[in-house]
Scaffold this active site. Structure first.
Site, short mmCIF file in Angstrom:
data_model
loop_
_atom_site.label_atom_id
_atom_site.label_comp_id
_atom_site.label_asym_id
_atom_site.label_seq_id
_atom_site.Cartn_x
_atom_site.Cartn_y
_atom_site.Cartn_z
N GLU A 165 2.52 2.34 7.14
CA GLU A 165 1.27 2.85 6.59
C GLU A 165 0.09 2.77 7.57
O GLU A 165 -0.90 2.08 7.31
CB GLU A 165 0.89 2.08 5.32
CG GLU A 165 1.92 2.17 4.22
CD GLU A 165 1.46 1.52 2.92
OE1 GLU A 165 0.36 0.91 2.91
OE2 GLU A 165 2.17 1.61 1.92
N GLU A 363 9.14 1.93 -0.03
CA GLU A 363 8.48 0.97 -0.92
C GLU A 363 8.15 1.68 -2.22
O GLU A 363 7.67 2.82 -2.20
CB GLU A 363 7.15 0.45 -0.36
CG GLU A 363 7.26 -0.58 0.72
CD GLU A 363 5.90 -1.11 1.17
OE1 GLU A 363 4.96 -1.21 0.35
OE2 GLU A 363 5.78 -1.41 2.36
C1 BG6 Z 1 1.98 -1.56 0.46
C2 BG6 Z 1 2.03 -2.47 1.65
O1 BG6 Z 1 1.08 -0.54 0.65
O2 BG6 Z 1 1.59 -2.13 -0.76
C3 BG6 Z 1 2.44 -3.91 1.30
O3 BG6 Z 1 2.88 -1.96 2.65
C4 BG6 Z 1 1.70 -4.36 0.06
O4 BG6 Z 1 2.18 -4.72 2.41
C5 BG6 Z 1 2.07 -3.43 -1.09
O5 BG6 Z 1 1.89 -5.70 -0.26
C6 BG6 Z 1 1.49 -3.79 -2.45
O6 BG6 Z 1 0.10 -3.87 -2.40
P1 BG6 Z 1 -0.69 -5.15 -2.85
O7 BG6 Z 1 -2.08 -4.94 -2.37
O8 BG6 Z 1 -0.61 -5.21 -4.35
O9 BG6 Z 1 -0.01 -6.33 -2.19
#
Ligand code: BG6
Length: 460
Positions: A165, A363
């Site tokens: 990202e 993800e």
């Molecule tokens: C993604 C990232 O965008 O979102 C992760 O690559 C991140 O590193 C995940 O942890 C979830 O977001 P958050 O802010 O709830 O941890």
């Protein structure tokens, strides 16, 4: 029953800074998260910093066993740049070499396909001091780091990623103040974006020259921008939003070229970065071999209804307004809309506009607060997470049926992990982490995920 193509990859993703802990142990030096936490601990939720993670650095042998128990046939993690090269360049940390070699060998010994990412928001602090991604010398240090990583671990890693990202460190670090160095500096933001793209292409060039028997890609957080209505002004706003949020990295990464509309906007804003024709050629000739797509929430936009001051500071949101659709399905803990249909739209977009390049969901997940309340007989019954996965998988399957070249689905995340600004507020894991005892317990979703992977699909 929904069934995925044979050999479909199921797994999860994680990152070094969010899991390893031991942030200054065995020779590792600070990255920007360690530094920022030292400077302003109050900016971190509950004042929990990157040293207090699930402790993968010390627990990895046990954790790797849990990968199999939760059905992983693939797993993505990242290398911590400041663990391998404590100063970002120069002397290598032998302890880090031993650690990553052992981790990677053990994952491979379990028969799990290994994905390794080189950069997940974690600039070595010493390199941030000289400007971080704003400095082209840092691009060269990154390429040397990548080359060394390919040399050391190239025989173990199945798929590499240059960045996770990249738009996030651009926006959060240089426009929105969510990440260190928390600047509001559009000129730098554009330079940082360009230098990051250049770094990715240069690492791919080295990778190809080394003829490593693996693939290399990039992870982008993509979503089509959905306009509020079909009104031409809303549609135009969505086109702008896609230029900034999606095409800025997707087009050069996959097609080797920046969209001309984006270049026009950047020119008209007087924000053109420092670049050479030779650098553009490197970007053009070194595109990715496959794509990771992180997807959590859709991007909904509407026309920008206000006239800006002539000297308004550039922000992407000068060109559109984010739009909250009435009645949207929401994950209230994270404040993110849940819209699984977008997975289909992403798959079709890649099929039709990006050469149907091989891709995977790298993800996707649901962070939920106070999961403790869902414990029954010692196990978290996270049915909401299973539903979330199923809903997204249905749309992914539909895109695959229609010819999109998707090879896998990885969730965020394996074991509940430390989140950059939310620490442990929202839990995402297939495996629960007890913060006090560090005990790991597989959640209901972890058991479901194992069945999903074993059956290569699920009952509707
Ligand atoms: C993604 C990232 O965008 O979102 C992760 O690559 C991140 O590193 C995940 O942890 C979830 O977001 P958050 O802010 O709830 O941890």
């Amino acid at each position: 029953m929904i069934r995925f193509p044979e050999g479909f990859l199921f797994g999860s993703a994680s990152s070094a800074t969010q899991t390893e802990g031991a942030s200054l142990k065995d020779g590792k030096k600070q990255n920007i998260w360690d530094l920022w936490y030292e400077l302003e601990p109050y900016k971190f939720r509950d004042q929990i910093g990157p040293d207090e993670t699930s402790g993968f650095y010390d627990n990895y042998k046990e954790d790797i066993k849990l990968l199999k128990q939760t059905g992983h046939n693939s797993y993505r993690t990242s290398i911590s740049w400041s663990r391998l090269f404590p100063d970002g360049f120069g002397e290598i940390n032998q302890k880090a070499v031993e650690f990553y070699t052992d981790v990677f060998e053990r994952i491979k010994a379990e028969g799990i396909e290994l994905f390794v990412n080189l950069y997940h928001f974690d600039m070595p602090a010493s390199l941030q001091e000289i400007g971080g991604w704003d400095n082209k010398q840092v691009v060269e240090y990154y390429v040397s780091y990548a080359k060394k990583a390919f040399e050391l671990f190239g025989h173990l890693v199945d798929r590499w990623f240059t960045f996770n990202e990249p738009i996030v460190h651009v926006e959060c670090g240089y426009l929105l103040q969510y990440h260190y160095p928390m600047e509001v500096n559009p000129k730098k933001a554009v330079q940082v974006a360009f230098n990051t793209q250049l770094a990715s292409a240069k690492a791919i060039k080295v990778f190809k020259e080394m003829e490593i028997n693996a693939k290399i890609g990039i992870i982008l957080n993509l979503t089509p921008a959905y306009p509020r209505s079909n009104h031409p002004e809303d549609v135009k706003a969505a086109e702008y939003a896609e230029l900034f949020a999606k095409k800025s990295f997707l087009d050069p990464s996959v097609l080797g070229k920046y969209p001309k509309e984006l270049v026009e906007v950047i020119k008209s804003e007087n924000l053109m970065p420092d670049y050479t024709d030779e650098e553009l050629k490197i970007i053009e000739e070194n595109t990715v071999e496959f794509l990771g797509v992180n997807y959590y929430q859709p991007l909904r936009v509407r026309q920008m209804p206000y006239r800006l001051l002539d000297d308004a500071i550039f922000m992407p949101t000068n060109y559109y307004l984010p739009y909250e659709m009435p009645g949207r399905r929401l994950n209230p803990y994270r404040g993110w809309e849940i819209y699984p249909d977008a997975v289909y739209d992403i798959g079709i977009d890649i099929r039709d506009n990006y050469n149907n390049i091989e891709w995977l969901i790298s993800e996707n997940g649901m962070g939920v607060e106070d999961e403790e309340r869902f414990r029954v007989d010692g196990q978290i019954q996270d049915d909401y997470r299973i539903e979330f996965f199923k809903d997204h998988l249905k749309f992914l399957h539909k895109a695959i049926e229609e010819g999109s070249n998707c090879i896998g689905y990885q969730v965020w995340t394996f074991i509940d992990c430390w989140s950059w600004l939310n620490a442990y507020k929202n839990r995402y894991g297939l495996v629960e982490l007890n913060l006090e005892t560090k005990k790991r317990t597989i959640k209901k979703s972890g058991e479901w995920f194992k069945k999903l992977s074993e059956n290569n699909g699920f009952e509707l």
